[in-house]
Write an enzyme that holds these catalytic residues in place. Sequence first.
Site, short mmCIF file in Angstrom:
data_model
loop_
_atom_site.label_atom_id
_atom_site.label_comp_id
_atom_site.label_asym_id
_atom_site.label_seq_id
_atom_site.Cartn_x
_atom_site.Cartn_y
_atom_site.Cartn_z
CB THR A 13 26.90 11.90 24.24
OG1 THR A 13 26.15 12.95 24.84
CG2 THR A 13 27.68 11.18 25.32
CE1 TYR A 25 27.99 13.62 29.07
CE2 TYR A 25 28.38 14.40 26.82
CZ TYR A 25 27.54 13.84 27.76
OH TYR A 25 26.27 13.48 27.41
CB THR A 93 20.95 9.83 22.89
OG1 THR A 93 21.17 10.78 23.93
CG2 THR A 93 22.12 8.87 22.82
CG ASP A 94 19.45 14.92 24.23
OD1 ASP A 94 19.28 13.92 24.96
OD2 ASP A 94 20.10 15.91 24.57
CE LYS A 164 18.43 10.08 26.00
NZ LYS A 164 19.35 11.23 25.96
CD GLU A 291 -13.71 17.31 15.16
OE1 GLU A 291 -13.50 18.38 14.55
OE2 GLU A 291 -14.40 17.25 16.18
N1 ASP Z 1 22.79 16.00 24.50
C1 ASP Z 1 23.45 14.91 23.82
C2 ASP Z 1 23.04 14.95 22.36
O1 ASP Z 1 21.92 14.62 22.09
C3 ASP Z 1 23.05 13.65 24.47
C4 ASP Z 1 23.61 12.40 23.86
O2 ASP Z 1 24.13 12.36 22.76
O3 ASP Z 1 23.52 11.36 24.55
O4 ASP Z 1 23.81 15.31 21.52
#
Ligand code: ASP
Length: 315
Positions: A13, A25, A93-94, A164, A291
Amino acid sequence: MNKKTVILGTGGTIAGTGAAGSHTYTAAQLATEDLVRGIPGLAQAAGADLVIEEVARIDSKDMNHAVWRRLAQRCMVHLADPRVGGIVITHGTDTIEETAWLLHELLPADKPVVLTCAMRPATALVPDGPQNLLDAVRLASHPQARGVLVCALGSIHGARDVSKVHPQRLNAFASLDGGPLGWVEGGQVRWAHAAPPSAATARQGALLQAPVFTDGAWPRVEIVMSHAGCDGALVDWMVAGGVRGIVVGATGNATLHHELEAALRRAAQAGVAVRIASRCPLGRTAAITGELWRDADGLSPVKARISLMLELMAA
Ligand code: ASP
């Protein structure tokens, strides 16, 4: 000596555009050069020289292993250059927390690698990207900064703890257990507890020889959740399809629905590596011993998946 700073662009973004001031956008439209141009003070903050490289231009929801490999390779090349003081990576951000964890696992920690991002596109009325980028460049040229860091909205996060936590607001990131490592305030870096990142947060690149840097195949590692009404069908299906590793987002203190647990036993007995993480965003599960599987060392499921892939790749 005044060192140079490298900015590696990957999209997100922060490089997104839409109609001026609109909430709608498309991510990853602008070249990294365009993001940098016009930010007052950035060239000075970058030190002797600023190198800009476009590694990818994608929405980070679509991050993939090929881009990860290229990014890790470019980081390695630049970190090995004695004239480079630090690296900044622009990212969506993702999945920024996943890329941060991958690089933390792979890279030497003696220089800073700072990932930054934005919640608003470059065409927003008040975009957050330019300030985040300037803060990240300042951090990357700070003499005490090292290891992989995420810098957003004035906070500095370590790769292990950052996630996030909000889909909309500007302050979208948190280091839930430990808190941020520091802040960039008024152009100055202030470390939490008056201390820069320690060797524990900036690890010494134990996986430097990982096949990620060459052409090793990324093993298939999937994530499943334990939840009410769960059964093991998905796990059986994945094993039949040749999965190499499974990370479980377990309930609470690494507890598993008994039907899922039975399927995981079958998977582990068939040679699939199983790691148990928790669905809880805070805290750490008790260590698992004796385990067929191990705990995820306190990592979130998405980060545990990365560590397990690297472990299988290196084996
Ligand atoms: N979908 C975008 C990305 O992760 C979201 C962002 O950058 O805020 O590239």
